[in-house]
Design an enzyme around this catalytic site. Structure first.
Site, PDB file in Angstrom:
ATOM      1  CD  GLN A 100     131.655   3.124  -4.223  1.00 19.12           C
ATOM      2  OE1 GLN A 100     131.950   3.564  -5.333  1.00 19.12           O
ATOM      3  NE2 GLN A 100     130.868   3.783  -3.388  1.00 19.12           N
ATOM      4  CG  HIS A 164     132.403   7.683  -7.022  1.00 22.19           C
ATOM      5  ND1 HIS A 164     132.176   9.031  -6.828  1.00 22.19           N
ATOM      6  CD2 HIS A 164     131.531   7.042  -6.181  1.00 22.19           C
ATOM      7  CE1 HIS A 164     131.223   9.210  -5.926  1.00 22.19           C
ATOM      8  NE2 HIS A 164     130.828   8.000  -5.515  1.00 22.19           N
ATOM      9  CD  GLU A 257     122.676  13.601 -14.293  1.00 20.87           C
ATOM     10  OE1 GLU A 257     122.651  14.744 -13.798  1.00 20.87           O
ATOM     11  OE2 GLU A 257     123.474  13.264 -15.209  1.00 20.87           O
ATOM     12  CE1 TYR A 267     125.216  14.098 -21.841  1.00 16.13           C
ATOM     13  CE2 TYR A 267     127.572  13.998 -22.280  1.00 16.13           C
ATOM     14  CZ  TYR A 267     126.271  13.941 -22.730  1.00 16.13           C
ATOM     15  OH  TYR A 267     126.013  13.733 -24.072  1.00 16.13           O
ATOM     16  CE1 TYR A 278     125.397  11.081  -0.809  1.00 16.36           C
ATOM     17  CE2 TYR A 278     127.700  11.411  -1.408  1.00 16.36           C
ATOM     18  CZ  TYR A 278     126.513  10.712  -1.528  1.00 16.36           C
ATOM     19  OH  TYR A 278     126.458   9.634  -2.375  1.00 16.36           O
TER      20      TYR A 278
END
Length: 390
Positions: A100, A164, A257, A267, A278
């Protein structure tokens, strides 16, 4: 006797005219396929394709002269002007395109019109793998290159993992930068205050920690950290009306979120979530627990959010204060209405499946929305108000 071939000539002439018409339509830069009118709950919308041929565009910004600056995940920046896409700009930092990772967000400095300063987030290589970095640069006067490109931040722990990285930038009123970094595929890192992963960071334009950060001058956590417990905050914005910082974050199986990160708050990831792992397993502390901040809003199932903006513009007064969120999974844009307290009270899903995976959204100076689609033949789209009347 001469054969009468007038019918054949007519057929040939008609065929030639038809082929010429088809060729003209295909060559036209303003063909009907490039503008579509789409209804929504509060306004009829026009979606105009401003450019195509972008390679996995990740972010867009509007320059003062009306051109668009677009980042491509593979590591290139391009200018879009009058529907034409430029050659790659020179001077872009080298990026790691693992998984990513790549060239991610663009943000213009508040004084860009004079300084031509901008910031980029991207994945950079280093000892141990790659990680999220921030660079500062200046756009050349002719718009063909970045000058004085300087890396001002690199996260403290690199890894070979490819997921991520985050990472949008939101610039505060004092010129400081907020940006997000995901947990890098290693969930427990989001709970470690001595790790930049799984956090919202807050730095000055030179890369130094901001004076308001909760761990500044403390041995308890890293000085750049603003908040922790974030899985993968790919969307980040500041409400221009009141300065509220807002994120949109990827969950696992459910649990995407929206948060309003506060300094020193946690958080919850990977201990608390409204989704599931998953594997299907529940989270250790369920969907809520003392000491962890609840989201303002969540999606289950996940929509795979790409970006978030607060609508403050003249074109759609009925959207004033709404949150606009792009989604990759369902290829949509979610419009979220808020009440006077800021609570999200209604959601409209627009464009589902019409334009592909939608990566970024910003509100243009004229109040239109600008979107980019996540595709190897990605597009830059403009969403405006229809002038058609009943």
């Amino acid at each position: 006797m001469q054969q009468d071939n007038r019918p054949l000539k007519g057929i040939l002439a008609g065929t030639a005219a038809t082929l010429l018409l088809i060729a003209t339509l295909l060559a036209s830069p303003a063909s009907a396929a490039e503008t579509r009118e789409i209804p929504s709950k509060k306004a009829a919308l026009v979606v105009e394709t401003l450019a195509t041929g972008l390679k996995q565009p990740w972010s867009v910004e509007v320059l003062p002269d009306g051109a668009y600056l677009v980042s491509e995940k593979g590591g290139t920046l391009r200018l879009v002007r009058d529907g034409k896409v430029s050659a790659p700009l020179r001077g872009v930092p080298e990026v790691s395109t693992t998984g990513q990772g790549g060239l991610l967000d663009i943000a213009l400095a508040p004084d860009f019109a004079g300084s031509r300063t901008l910031y980029l987030t991207y994945s950079a290589r280093g000892n141990g793998g790659s990680g999220t970095a921030v660079a500062r640069a200046r756009l050349s006067a002719d718009g063909t290159a970045l000058e004085d490109t300087t890396r001002i931040f690199l996260m403290n722990r690199l890894t070979a993992r490819g997921q991520h990285f985050g990472s949008r930038i939101a610039i505060a009123g004092d010129g400081s930068l907020f940006f997000g970094i995901g947990d890098r595929g290693q969930g427990p890192r989001a709970q470690d205050p001595r790790d930049h992963a799984g956090a919202i960071l807050h730095i000055n334009p030179d890369g130094s920690p901001h004076a308001d950060n909760p761990f500044l001058g403390s041995a308890e956590g890293l000085a750049e950290i603003w908040s922790k417990g974030h899985r993968n905050p790919q969307g980040l914005t500041i409400d221009p009306k009141d300065g509220t910082l807002l994120t949109v974050e990827h969950g696992a199986r459910g649990g995407d979120e929206i948060n309003a990160p506060q300094p020193g708050r946690n958080y919850g990831w990977p201990l608390v979530s409204y989704g599931r792992h998953y594997s299907g397993a529940e989270f250790d502390l369920g969907s809520a627990a003392e000491g962890f901040e609840p989201p303002l809003y969540y999606w289950d199932p996940s929509i795979a959010p790409g970006a978030i903006a607060v609508y403050r513009g003249a074109m759609f007064p009925e959207w004033e204060g709404n949150l606009i969120v792009t989604a990759l999974k369902y290829q949509l844009v979610a419009r979220l209405e808020r009440d006077e307290s800021g609570a999200i009270v209604a959601e409209e899903r627009m464009f589902g499946g019409e334009f592909g995976r939608i990566r970024d959204v910003i509100v243009a100076p004229d109040g239109a929305l600008l979107l980019v689609t996540d595709d190897t033949n990605g597009a830059l789209l403009r969403v405006s108000r229809s002038t058609t009347t009943d």
